[in-house]
Design an enzyme around this catalytic site. Structure first.
Site, PDB file in Angstrom:
ATOM      1  CB  ALA A 161      -0.932   0.011   1.215  1.00 26.72           C
ATOM      2  CG  ASP A 162       2.874   4.897  -1.704  1.00 29.25           C
ATOM      3  OD1 ASP A 162       3.874   4.802  -0.957  1.00 29.25           O
ATOM      4  OD2 ASP A 162       2.614   5.928  -2.352  1.00 29.25           O
ATOM      5  CB  THR A 163      -1.155   7.005   1.651  1.00 30.58           C
ATOM      6  OG1 THR A 163      -1.885   5.803   1.906  1.00 30.58           O
ATOM      7  CG2 THR A 163      -2.093   8.189   1.803  1.00 30.58           C
ATOM      8  N   GLY A 214      -3.004   3.617  -2.875  1.00 27.85           N
ATOM      9  CA  GLY A 214      -2.956   2.471  -3.762  1.00 27.85           C
ATOM     10  C   GLY A 214      -2.808   1.192  -2.969  1.00 27.85           C
TER      11      GLY A 214
END
Length: 219
Positions: A96-98, A133
């Protein structure tokens, strides 16, 4: 009977670790240490999808090359009794990425207190977008799926003194956009239009739907 796949979270984020535990499924934690650079001009949704997938792929490589990956000891108590993930164990790797975006500018984690102040000075009193994501990879088959979620967040107008007091707490230092919607930062979040948990760092709604594609039902 086929063994239930374990969820392998490719993240050191305490927030994501706490959120994924809410699904009530077996979880292991493996930090990816993936390169987080992207090509300039990459669209925000594509950026978070690329980075989420890259983190999951990096953990997949660790599992294939080492045969067993140790789970950090401070997480072992929270995420199960086993402290190793064996090569070939059925599992879904989750990356995950923010990022935070305002008027086309991407705001990641601040490099120092002054950088955090500059970010918050820019974001205060405005509506910005948070992109998260999520990537899932079946470590046995290599099958993958990726998704991005966009949420609008409105911050109240803040004085320089308010911003500096908040930065002094240390909370902004490992947060995209330099604020935590689930922490003290919530005191100046006026509105969240969209997926709250995506702003925290991991959309449980999106993730549960993605896991269903791998035959995993959230209790």
């Amino acid at each position: 009977m086929e063994k239930q796949p374990v969820l392998i979270l490719a993240s050191s984020s305490p927030r994501r670790q706490e959120l994924i535990r809410m699904l009530g499924l077996p979880v292991r934690i493996v930090v990816s240490h993936a390169d987080e650079t992207v090509e300039p001009g990459t669209a925000p949704d594509a950026m978070v999808e690329q980075l989420a997938l890259r983190k999951a792929e990096a953990v997949g490589r660790q599992l294939r090359t080492s045969g067993a990956v140790s789970v950090p000891s401070d997480n072992a108590a929270n995420f199960g009794t086993s402290t190793n993930i064996q090569d070939g164990e059925p599992g879904i790797i989750i990356g995950a990425d923010t990022i935070v975006v305002l008027d086309g500018t991407v705001y990641g984690k601040p490099i120092d207190a002054e950088d955090a102040f500059r970010m918050l000075k820019r974001l205060q009193g405005a509506v910005h977008q948070v992109f998260t994501g999520i990537a899932c990879i079946d470590q046995r088959t290599g099958r993958s799926t990726v998704q991005s979620i966009k949420t609008d967040v409105t911050l109240q107008a803040l004085t320089d003194e308010q911003i500096r007091r908040y930065v002094a707490t240390g909370e902004p230092m490992d947060k995209a956009g330099s604020y935590a919607v689930q922490g003290l930062g919530s005191t100046f979040v006026v509105r969240v239009d969209g997926d709250y948990y995506s702003v925290v760092g991991l959309s449980l709604h999106a993730l549960s739907g993605m896991l269903q594609q791998f035959g995993i039902a959230v209790p």
